[in-house]
Design an enzyme around this catalytic site. Structure first.
Site, PDB file in Angstrom:
ATOM      1  N   CYS A  46      15.487  20.151  17.571  1.00 41.14           N
ATOM      2  CA  CYS A  46      15.568  21.559  17.182  1.00 41.14           C
ATOM      3  C   CYS A  46      14.300  22.319  17.551  1.00 41.14           C
ATOM      4  CB  CYS A  46      15.821  21.690  15.676  1.00 41.14           C
ATOM      5  SG  CYS A  46      14.359  21.450  14.624  1.00 41.14           S
TER       6      CYS A  46
ATOM      7  N   THR B  16      -8.591  -3.136  -3.652  1.00 40.35           N
ATOM      8  CA  THR B  16      -8.900  -1.718  -3.809  1.00 40.35           C
ATOM      9  C   THR B  16     -10.197  -1.545  -4.575  1.00 40.35           C
ATOM     10  OG1 THR B  16      -8.194   0.373  -4.813  1.00 40.35           O
ATOM     11  CG2 THR B  16      -7.369  -1.644  -5.843  1.00 40.35           C
ATOM     12  N   SER B  17     -10.983  -0.569  -4.175  1.00 41.49           N
ATOM     13  CA  SER B  17     -12.250  -0.271  -4.843  1.00 41.49           C
ATOM     14  C   SER B  17     -12.041   0.535  -6.117  1.00 41.49           C
ATOM     15  CB  SER B  17     -13.167   0.508  -3.899  1.00 41.49           C
ATOM     16  OG  SER B  17     -12.578   1.767  -3.573  1.00 41.49           O
TER      17      SER B  17
ATOM     18  N   ILE C 215      -7.893 -11.363  -0.917  1.00 44.96           N
ATOM     19  CA  ILE C 215      -6.661 -11.535  -1.672  1.00 44.96           C
ATOM     20  C   ILE C 215      -5.681 -12.486  -0.989  1.00 44.96           C
ATOM     21  CG2 ILE C 215      -5.546  -9.498  -0.662  1.00 44.96           C
ATOM     22  CD1 ILE C 215      -4.378  -9.005  -3.517  1.00 44.96           C
TER      23      ILE C 215
ATOM     24  N   GLN D  44      -1.346   1.744  -2.200  1.00 48.40           N
ATOM     25  CA  GLN D  44      -1.960   2.901  -1.566  1.00 48.40           C
ATOM     26  C   GLN D  44      -1.815   2.826  -0.044  1.00 48.40           C
ATOM     27  OE1 GLN D  44      -5.893   4.005  -3.632  1.00 48.40           O
ATOM     28  NE2 GLN D  44      -5.604   1.869  -4.223  1.00 48.40           N
ATOM     29  N   ASN D  45      -1.263   1.732   0.452  1.00 41.18           N
ATOM     30  CA  ASN D  45      -1.138   1.530   1.893  1.00 41.18           C
ATOM     31  C   ASN D  45       0.103   2.219   2.442  1.00 41.18           C
ATOM     32  OD1 ASN D  45      -3.434  -0.026   1.719  1.00 41.18           O
ATOM     33  ND2 ASN D  45      -2.315  -1.963   1.584  1.00 41.18           N
ATOM     34  N   ILE D  46       0.043   2.531   3.722  1.00 41.30           N
ATOM     35  CA  ILE D  46       1.143   3.243   4.379  1.00 41.30           C
ATOM     36  C   ILE D  46       1.814   2.393   5.455  1.00 41.30           C
ATOM     37  CG2 ILE D  46       0.096   5.502   3.935  1.00 41.30           C
ATOM     38  CD1 ILE D  46      -0.906   5.525   6.832  1.00 41.30           C
ATOM     39  N   ASP D  47       1.465   1.099   5.520  1.00 41.19           N
ATOM     40  CA  ASP D  47       1.881   0.253   6.647  1.00 41.19           C
ATOM     41  C   ASP D  47       3.261  -0.372   6.504  1.00 41.19           C
ATOM     42  OD1 ASP D  47       1.371  -2.041   4.892  1.00 41.19           O
ATOM     43  OD2 ASP D  47      -0.756  -1.745   5.375  1.00 41.19           O
TER      44      ASP D  47
ATOM     45  N   PRO E 263      -7.656  -2.330   9.617  1.00 45.69           N
ATOM     46  CA  PRO E 263      -8.957  -2.015   9.025  1.00 45.69           C
ATOM     47  C   PRO E 263      -8.802  -1.203   7.748  1.00 45.69           C
ATOM     48  CG  PRO E 263      -8.831  -1.269  11.325  1.00 45.69           C
ATOM     49  CD  PRO E 263      -7.465  -1.685  10.926  1.00 45.69           C
ATOM     50  N   ASP E 264      -9.775  -1.376   6.833  1.00 42.60           N
ATOM     51  CA  ASP E 264      -9.750  -0.546   5.636  1.00 42.60           C
ATOM     52  C   ASP E 264     -10.417   0.793   5.944  1.00 42.60           C
ATOM     53  OD1 ASP E 264     -12.453  -1.018   5.641  1.00 42.60           O
ATOM     54  OD2 ASP E 264     -12.457  -2.271   3.854  1.00 42.60           O
ATOM     55  N   PHE E 265     -10.668   1.578   4.919  1.00 39.79           N
ATOM     56  CA  PHE E 265     -11.189   2.927   5.130  1.00 39.79           C
ATOM     57  C   PHE E 265     -12.698   3.014   4.906  1.00 39.79           C
ATOM     58  CE2 PHE E 265      -6.724   3.523   4.465  1.00 39.79           C
ATOM     59  CZ  PHE E 265      -6.397   4.564   5.308  1.00 39.79           C
ATOM     60  N   ARG E 266     -13.155   2.390   3.814  1.00 42.65           N
ATOM     61  CA  ARG E 266     -14.548   2.612   3.418  1.00 42.65           C
ATOM     62  C   ARG E 266     -15.455   1.414   3.647  1.00 42.65           C
ATOM     63  NH1 ARG E 266     -11.222   5.678   0.711  1.00 42.65           N
ATOM     64  NH2 ARG E 266     -11.830   7.825   0.265  1.00 42.65           N
TER      65      ARG E 266
ATOM     66  N   HIS F 182       0.877   6.799  -1.122  1.00 40.30           N
ATOM     67  CA  HIS F 182       0.403   7.642  -0.029  1.00 40.30           C
ATOM     68  C   HIS F 182       1.404   7.742   1.121  1.00 40.30           C
ATOM     69  CE1 HIS F 182      -3.895   6.672  -1.605  1.00 40.30           C
ATOM     70  NE2 HIS F 182      -3.330   7.658  -2.265  1.00 40.30           N
TER      71      HIS F 182
END
Length: 238
Positions: free
Chosen positions: A149, A187-188, A228, A100-103, A30-33, A118
């Site tokens: 540790c 991306t927006s 896309i 911008q993705n972290i996947d 899923p996207d964010f916005r 990110h």
């Protein structure tokens, strides 16, 4: 593929791709916005608060519960867009992917020159000794993953209140400055400082691929309002 986009790619030798959450939605992330996105969730604590540095430090169990449930998708696989970009890199036309993705899906598809603004769910480190850990440790060690540790293991993702990695940001700027074709997709262009990278582009055509309007639509030489993955479906650069 759109004929105009295909022609632009054919006539370019230094392509840079800049992408956001929409690149991975067709992989089931899923996207964010958007509708149903992470930031549209109804909860006592706003998602933006949960994924902040201060909340991570003060409420690690709640942070990791949310992180595992809503930000990590270990079974996701690259879609047509990821594969096409990797093919363009192998063909020597695409010089960099800025995401911008972290996947980590660009790397899974085969891309090598990837600048993750990110961070990544696949990199994690102990806050006490600095030891590195993979995603499996974050998923396995609940509720809060701890290093041998005794230190807390933090995902190497950029949380609210944290700066972007300056080395990654500078490398992304240089890639954009050298590009002769910039393709922006999924991306927006509303999240800064990442969205501000476009001002460094002084090359040739600008292509925007996004389902919804962006602040840069009027500046685009080619504007495609499609998913896309559909734009790149069936594309091969070899």
């Amino acid at each position: 593929m759109d004929k105009k986009l295909a022609a632009l790619i054919e006539n370019s030798q230094n392509i840079v791709f800049f992408g956001g959450a929409g690149v991975s939605t067709e992989s089931g992330i899923p996207d964010f916005r958007g509708a149903g996105g992470l930031y549209r969730m109804r909860s006592e604590i706003p998602p933006e608060t949960i994924v902040s540095h201060s909340f991570f430090l003060s409420h690690p169990e709640q942070f990791f519960r949310f992180y595992r449930e809503h930000m990590v998708f270990p079974d996701a696989r690259p879609n047509a867009a990821h594969r096409a970009l990797a093919a363009l890199e192998r063909a020597g036309r695409l010089r960099a992917v800025i995401t911008q993705n972290i996947d980590g899906l660009h790397q899974l598809a085969g891309s090598r020159a990837v600048y993750e603004l990110h961070g990544s769910i696949h990199r994690n480190h102990c806050m006490r000794c600095g030891r590195s850990f993979g995603l499996d440790t974050i998923l396995r060690e609940a509720p809060v993953p701890l290093c041998p540790c005794g230190g807390t293991i933090k995902p190497d993702v950029v949380l609210y209140e944290e700066p972007l990695d300056s080395a990654v940001l500078n490398a992304a700027v240089k890639a954009i400055e050298r590009a002769d074709l910039l393709i922006v997709g999924g991306t927006s262009l509303s999240v800064y400082p990442a969205a501000g990278l476009l001002r460094y582009y002084r090359g040739g055509p600008l292509v925007l691929i996004n389902r919804t309007p962006t602040p840069y639509d009027r500046e685009a030489d080619l504007l495609l309002t499609e998913n896309i993955g559909e734009v790149f479906a069936g594309f091969t650069a070899e």
